[in-house]
Enzyme design. Structure first.
Site, mmCIF file in Angstrom:
data_model
loop_
_atom_site.group_PDB
_atom_site.id
_atom_site.type_symbol
_atom_site.label_atom_id
_atom_site.label_comp_id
_atom_site.label_asym_id
_atom_site.label_seq_id
_atom_site.Cartn_x
_atom_site.Cartn_y
_atom_site.Cartn_z
ATOM 1 N N CYS A 73 0.841 -1.199 0.000
ATOM 2 C CA CYS A 73 0.000 0.000 0.000
ATOM 3 C C CYS A 73 0.878 1.252 0.000
ATOM 4 O O CYS A 73 1.713 1.435 0.890
ATOM 5 C CB CYS A 73 -0.873 -0.028 1.249
ATOM 6 S SG CYS A 73 -1.939 1.386 1.419
ATOM 7 N N HIS A 186 -3.671 0.745 -7.083
ATOM 8 C CA HIS A 186 -4.704 0.500 -8.091
ATOM 9 C C HIS A 186 -4.356 1.027 -9.490
ATOM 10 O O HIS A 186 -4.918 0.574 -10.477
ATOM 11 C CB HIS A 186 -6.020 1.161 -7.662
ATOM 12 C CG HIS A 186 -6.677 0.499 -6.503
ATOM 13 N ND1 HIS A 186 -6.043 0.325 -5.290
ATOM 14 C CD2 HIS A 186 -7.918 -0.031 -6.360
ATOM 15 C CE1 HIS A 186 -6.869 -0.276 -4.449
ATOM 16 N NE2 HIS A 186 -8.017 -0.510 -5.074
#
Ligand code: DGL
Length: 264
Positions: A73, A186
């Site tokens: 992340c 993403h």
């Protein structure tokens, strides 16, 4: 040689872009993946909260007896890496450094753009890391908060997504960047669309760079898995696995074992 697993965590399923790259580069490695789907998104949360979540994620993966922890992340890497490295006695690596280094290596005109979540961009972590490797580089950042929900919905090439992306990217035109860092788990899924909008710009996919860094560290420490490693990768989530299993296929581009729900 070491057949222990590689621990990877993300706020949700976006970190599977990193898993995919690790699996491509190091097919013998067993991966333990934790997606903190119950508490995502991290990109809108405060530093204190992101640190607390990241510590809990790390503690969970350590119980799987992993040899290294990868913070897939970008938001957690930007805001909590220092704190979790300090709190745990294991190699922990984040995505920011790998992406920043690759951007500095690739840029010719020393003008680099970065897109990421609000928290990542506000932290200034990419600017700091890029300046560390390329002090003469100019860095231009833009928070692109609408992109995560679009990718989660699988809207990868819709005209609405293109129009939102054009809006976020238009500020980079006058800055004449030649390199753009995708500073969020993403965004690699939007690469074809971004390439179409900015055909001359080199796109840095942090996921791929991260996988290369993991391999380099494991090789340097002689910790790579043996060819006959039979360990199967396992996936865990903190909320219902349904969406994760469905959308996860899109990220990994192959069928994955079903994720299990866990309480941290
Ligand atoms: N995983 C986050 C990142 O890479 C994006 C999703 C979120 O905001 O939690 O920054």
């Amino acid at each position: 040689m070491n057949n222990k697993g590689i621990g990877v965590f993300d706020s949700g399923l976006g970190g599977l872009t990193v898993v995919k790259e690790i699996m491509n580069l190091m097919p013998n490695e067993q991966i333990f993946y934790l997606g903190d789907t119950a508490r995502m998104p991290y990109g809108t949360k405060t530093k204190e909260t992101i640190i607390r979540f990241s510590k809990e994620n790390t503690a969970f993966l350590l119980k799987k007896n992993v040899k290294i922890i990868v913070v897939a992340c970008n938001t957690a890497s930007a805001l909590a890496l220092k704190e979790i490295k300090h709190a745990f006695n294991i190699d922990i690596i984040g995505v920011i450094e790998a992406g920043a280094r690759a951007a500095v290596e690739m840029t010719k005109n020393k003008r680099i753009g970065v897109i990421g979540t609000k928290a990542t961009i506000a932290s200034g972590a990419y600017v700091g890391a890029i300046k560390k490797y390329g002090p003469k580089c100019s860095v231009y950042s833009c928070a692109a908060p609408l992109l995560v929900p679009l990718v989660e919905e699988g809207w990868l090439s819709n005209k609405e997504t293109e129009s939102i992306l054009r809006n976020y990217l238009k500020g980079f035109g006058p800055k004449k960047i030649d390199t753009l860092v995708l500073g969020c788990t993403h965004y690699p899924l939007l690469k074809p669309l971004i390439k179409r909008i900015m055909p001359k710009v080199t796109i840095i996919d942090s996921a791929r760079e991260m996988a290369k860094t993991v391999r380099a560290i494991l090789e340097a420490r002689d910790l790579t898995a043996m060819k006959n490693n039979r360990g199967k990768s396992e996936f865990f989530v903190t909320d219902t696995p349904d969406t994760f299993n469905k959308v996860g296929k899109m990220f990994l581009k192959k069928d994955m074992v079903m994720a299990k729900r866990v309480v941290l």
